[in-house]
Scaffold this motif. Sequence first.
Motif, mmCIF file in Angstrom:
data_model
loop_
_atom_site.group_PDB
_atom_site.id
_atom_site.type_symbol
_atom_site.label_atom_id
_atom_site.label_comp_id
_atom_site.label_asym_id
_atom_site.label_seq_id
_atom_site.Cartn_x
_atom_site.Cartn_y
_atom_site.Cartn_z
ATOM 1 N N VAL A 2 0.844 -1.196 0.000
ATOM 2 C CA VAL A 2 0.000 0.000 0.000
ATOM 3 C C VAL A 2 0.883 1.252 0.000
ATOM 4 C CG1 VAL A 2 -1.760 1.287 1.280
ATOM 5 C CG2 VAL A 2 -1.831 -1.227 1.222
ATOM 6 N N ILE A 37 -2.045 0.968 -4.807
ATOM 7 C CA ILE A 37 -2.023 -0.252 -3.993
ATOM 8 C C ILE A 37 -1.679 -1.384 -4.954
ATOM 9 C CG2 ILE A 37 -3.340 -1.787 -2.486
ATOM 10 C CD1 ILE A 37 -5.113 0.601 -1.753
ATOM 11 N N THR A 82 -4.613 4.495 -5.270
ATOM 12 C CA THR A 82 -4.990 4.765 -3.887
ATOM 13 C C THR A 82 -5.923 5.971 -3.813
ATOM 14 O OG1 THR A 82 -2.762 4.081 -3.275
ATOM 15 C CG2 THR A 82 -4.054 5.169 -1.562
ATOM 16 N N ILE A 87 -11.402 1.597 2.004
ATOM 17 C CA ILE A 87 -10.042 1.275 1.522
ATOM 18 C C ILE A 87 -9.786 -0.225 1.717
ATOM 19 C CG2 ILE A 87 -7.562 1.706 1.827
ATOM 20 C CD1 ILE A 87 -8.245 4.553 2.758
ATOM 21 N N ILE A 112 -2.584 8.536 4.341
ATOM 22 C CA ILE A 112 -3.720 7.687 3.969
ATOM 23 C C ILE A 112 -4.610 7.565 5.205
ATOM 24 C CG2 ILE A 112 -4.489 5.473 3.008
ATOM 25 C CD1 ILE A 112 -1.681 5.073 1.927
#
Lengths: 315, 315
Positions: free
Chosen positions: A8, A13, A32, A41, A87
């Motif tokens: 990731v 990803i 992503t 996610i 993220i």
Amino acid sequence: MYYVGIDVGGMSIKAGIIDENGKILANQFIVTEPEKPSDEIVEDIARLIEDIVRDYGITISDLNGIGMGFPGSVWDQKGEIVYCCNINLVKVPVCKMLTARLGVKNIKISNDANCAALAETRFGAGRGALNSVMITIGTGLGTGIVVDGKLLTGNRSAGAEGGHMQINFGGPTCGCGKKGHYEAYASATALIEQTRQEMDRHPESILHKVVQLYGLNGKTVFTAAKQGDKVAVGVLNKYIKYVGTGLVNFANLFYPEVIIVGGGVSRQGDVLVKPLQRYVSRNVYGSKYNPKIKVAAAELGNDAGIIGAACLAMN
Amino acid sequence: MYYVGIDVGGMSIKAGIIDENGKILANQFIVTEPEKPSDEIVEDIARLIEDIVRDYGITISDLNGIGMGFPGSVWDQKGEIVYCCNINLVKVPVCKMLTARLGVKNIKISNDANCAALAETRFGAGRGALNSVMITIGTGLGTGIVVDGKLLTGNRSAGAEGGHMQINFGGPTCGCGKKGHYEAYASATALIEQTRQEMDRHPESILHKVVQLYGLNGKTVFTAAKQGDKVAVGVLNKYIKYVGTGLVNFANLFYPEVIIVGGGVSRQGDVLVKPLQRYVSRNVYGSKYNPKIKVAAAELGNDAGIIGAACLAMN
């Protein structure tokens, strides 16, 4: 045997089907979307796994395990993402969630720098070593440490943060806000800043011309040094000392068989690695009595992420 | 269960009969004769073991194992002393020699700083911890690192040399000849030198008077600081920053549950340990998300050597 490795990152990803020899049998990626709710996610990751498995012609039940690497702080043993850089993944029990979603029991996670170190040690530049340290030189400086074939992660996997080792009193400020950290001297960001300073000081240098022609990046100083520019050679020699200082500290603490240098800058190969090898051999404590520690450039490049993630599930 | 722990030092060779709970059931010592041929030193150790066992009323065959700590470089896995500081023991396969001499199969060796770390982690200040780092502040600065309950020693046991971690560019010269090493800032020798410099600069200080009354040693600065002397407090604050810098580096790499401070200076207790605790908690990376790392003074004192040596044989 089939493992899925997930890497990731802030941009993408990546997924790979990896066999027990670290060979990539298939790979795919998705973009992503870092600001999505965390359960979405995780659902994207689940679908990516389903897709790659189906496209390769096997089923989820054929998998021996799944491993995932995240750019941030991960509590490996608990299977929980503590937080991710850029993220939206904070306190996410991703292993439990994916086990419930996919029915796979053997799901492991770690930090991305740890995954890279594991991949390179098992299947890359460190093949055959039981003990290794890998630094990944990028925007920051990540470290992964393998001791007796296993990742060293510390209590709640909070360790192996070698980028924040202090190597000087004062000096440039690290991304974390403290001064004198290894990362602030040895990351690609630091090298670019060191290059910029000397370029400004020497407008007559080849270094300065290279920047005008190609812009300033982590390769600049290598390009100018190849042309014999003394200013560039000076920047490079200092940078090698900075990187080497951290490597010697790791050598004295871990005394691994191999130290692996990864990240974009490591693609310069021998120009970087050979002087680092000399620096380490010359400065490690007790080198007269002890075996030589090999310094090597990473071999797996961007694949280290998915391969290393898969390695997590192989134990 | 009965173990013998042997602690070899420049002045004496100590032996203890230790049970599986780290309790000392008996102890004895002989004076070290550092310039004897190595096989005679090993024979002295063999006789010391025979003596302590006989005096305690058991026999060699009652022993579950023997462990030994040496002040120098030891190849643990091979059971070989590589070299010793100030004692004539170079490339000595001491485990094989003693197994042949005494008939005991389970004989283990390590470096003395490693033994101390193991003893304190199992039976002292680190009880209950799986991961710990111990520094022993003396003439030099020794480090012992426990990861997942086992000593981290590196390839051929050449690692765990944290005293030679570089924490500054330049600075005072270490015993090994390099500059900026942790030992050169944080050993008792370094503290005494730091005290001397400030005392010379401030002949009006209480620090200066304490030295005239009691001489200069590792306690001087603590004695003067207790009386509120600003010069002494200044020396102490700097020293705590120096010691703390290394501890934070260890914390970032190993993220142990506990960091143990041993050696003579550690007997100062809270005056030293509390500010070190604050320094570590304030400077360790990611402390917001991760558990607090405890900083504690060693509890076992000089007994750590024989207890830790015995621990080597307990695995």
